[in-house]
Design an enzyme around this catalytic site. Sequence first.
Site, PDB file in Angstrom:
ATOM      1  N   ASP A 127      -0.396   5.066   0.902  1.00 19.52           N
ATOM      2  CA  ASP A 127      -0.727   6.068   1.915  1.00 19.52           C
ATOM      3  C   ASP A 127      -0.666   5.494   3.327  1.00 19.52           C
ATOM      4  O   ASP A 127      -1.238   4.433   3.605  1.00 19.52           O
ATOM      5  CB  ASP A 127      -2.121   6.641   1.655  1.00 19.52           C
ATOM      6  CG  ASP A 127      -2.205   7.396   0.344  1.00 19.52           C
ATOM      7  OD1 ASP A 127      -2.616   8.557   0.362  1.00 19.52           O
ATOM      8  OD2 ASP A 127      -1.851   6.815  -0.696  1.00 19.52           O
ATOM      9  N   ASP A 160       0.850  -1.178   0.000  1.00 20.84           N
ATOM     10  CA  ASP A 160       0.000   0.000   0.000  1.00 20.84           C
ATOM     11  C   ASP A 160       0.895   1.241   0.000  1.00 20.84           C
ATOM     12  O   ASP A 160       2.092   1.153   0.328  1.00 20.84           O
ATOM     13  CB  ASP A 160      -0.879  -0.052   1.255  1.00 20.84           C
ATOM     14  CG  ASP A 160      -1.692   1.198   1.479  1.00 20.84           C
ATOM     15  OD1 ASP A 160      -2.294   1.700   0.514  1.00 20.84           O
ATOM     16  OD2 ASP A 160      -1.726   1.678   2.636  1.00 20.84           O
TER      17      ASP A 160
END
Length: 266
Positions: A59, A57
Site C-alpha cells: 500500500d 511493501d
Amino acid sequence: MPLASAVMLDFCGDVLQLSFADGDPAKVLAGIDRFFAPSDALVSASEIQVPHLFVSDMDSTMIGQECIDELADYAGIKDQIAAITERAMQGELDFESALRERVGLLAGLDEGAIAQCLEERISATPGARTLVGTLAAKGARCVLVTGGFHHFADRIGEELGFHRVVGNRLEVSGGKLTGGLAGPISDASTKKATLLEELEQLGPEAHSLAAGDGANDIPMIEASTYGFAYRAKPKAREAASGRIDRGDLTSVLSLLGIPKSEWTLD
C-alpha cells in the site's frame, strides 16, 4: 584518492554519482536534502550492485492507495478509517491494535466489495511493473510483504510479477466480513523476518533491496542492503539509505545503475 568526486552516469541518463573518500551515509543524505530536496538518492558504503532479493511493501508503495481506506468507502466510513491508517503509518499508533480496530469497523461489509474495490479503486504505482520485472529478469527474488490483505495482495502480486506474497487474511463468513482476521498478524516484525528468511535461502553473499513508506516498514528497510523510502513518512525516510521523492519507482533502477536499455517495460 580525492576527497570527493562526481560523475553523471550516461547510461542512466539522469543519475549523478557522488563518491566520497570518507563519508557518513546519514551526513551525505542530510547534505543532499539541504541542497537538492526533494531528491531521489541512494547512499552505500560499498559499490552498488543489482540485489539478489527485493522485498516490498504494497500500500502506497507498489500501489498508489491504502486498500483498507478505499474498502472502507464502500461501508461509508473512509474518513474514519483513513485517519487511523495515517496515524499508524506515522508511527503514532501500535500497528496491530490499529489494524484490528479498522478491520473491526468493516464488520458486515459484503465480501463482493473487495473485488469491486480492486476494479474501481486500486492501481499500480507508476514504474512498479518495470521495477519488479527488471529485477526479476536480472535474477532477483521478488517478495511482496504487506500489513494489508491477501484478498488484494494476491492479485496485485501476480499482476506485478512477484514470486511470493505475505500478508493478513480478512475473516469472511456467509459472504460478509466478520470484522476479524484469520491467522497470524503480518506486521513490521513479519516484514523484517521475511527479508531475513529469504536472504538465508540465498546465502551470505546475497544483497537485498527493500522498499516501503511507513513506520511498519522501518525494520525491513534497516535490515536490507539498500533500504528505499518511497514518497515516505518522515520516520521511514530517516531510516532509509535510499529515497524516492521526485521520480517514479523506475528511479530505483537508475540509482542501482541499471541502464534503461535493460529495463523490462510495462
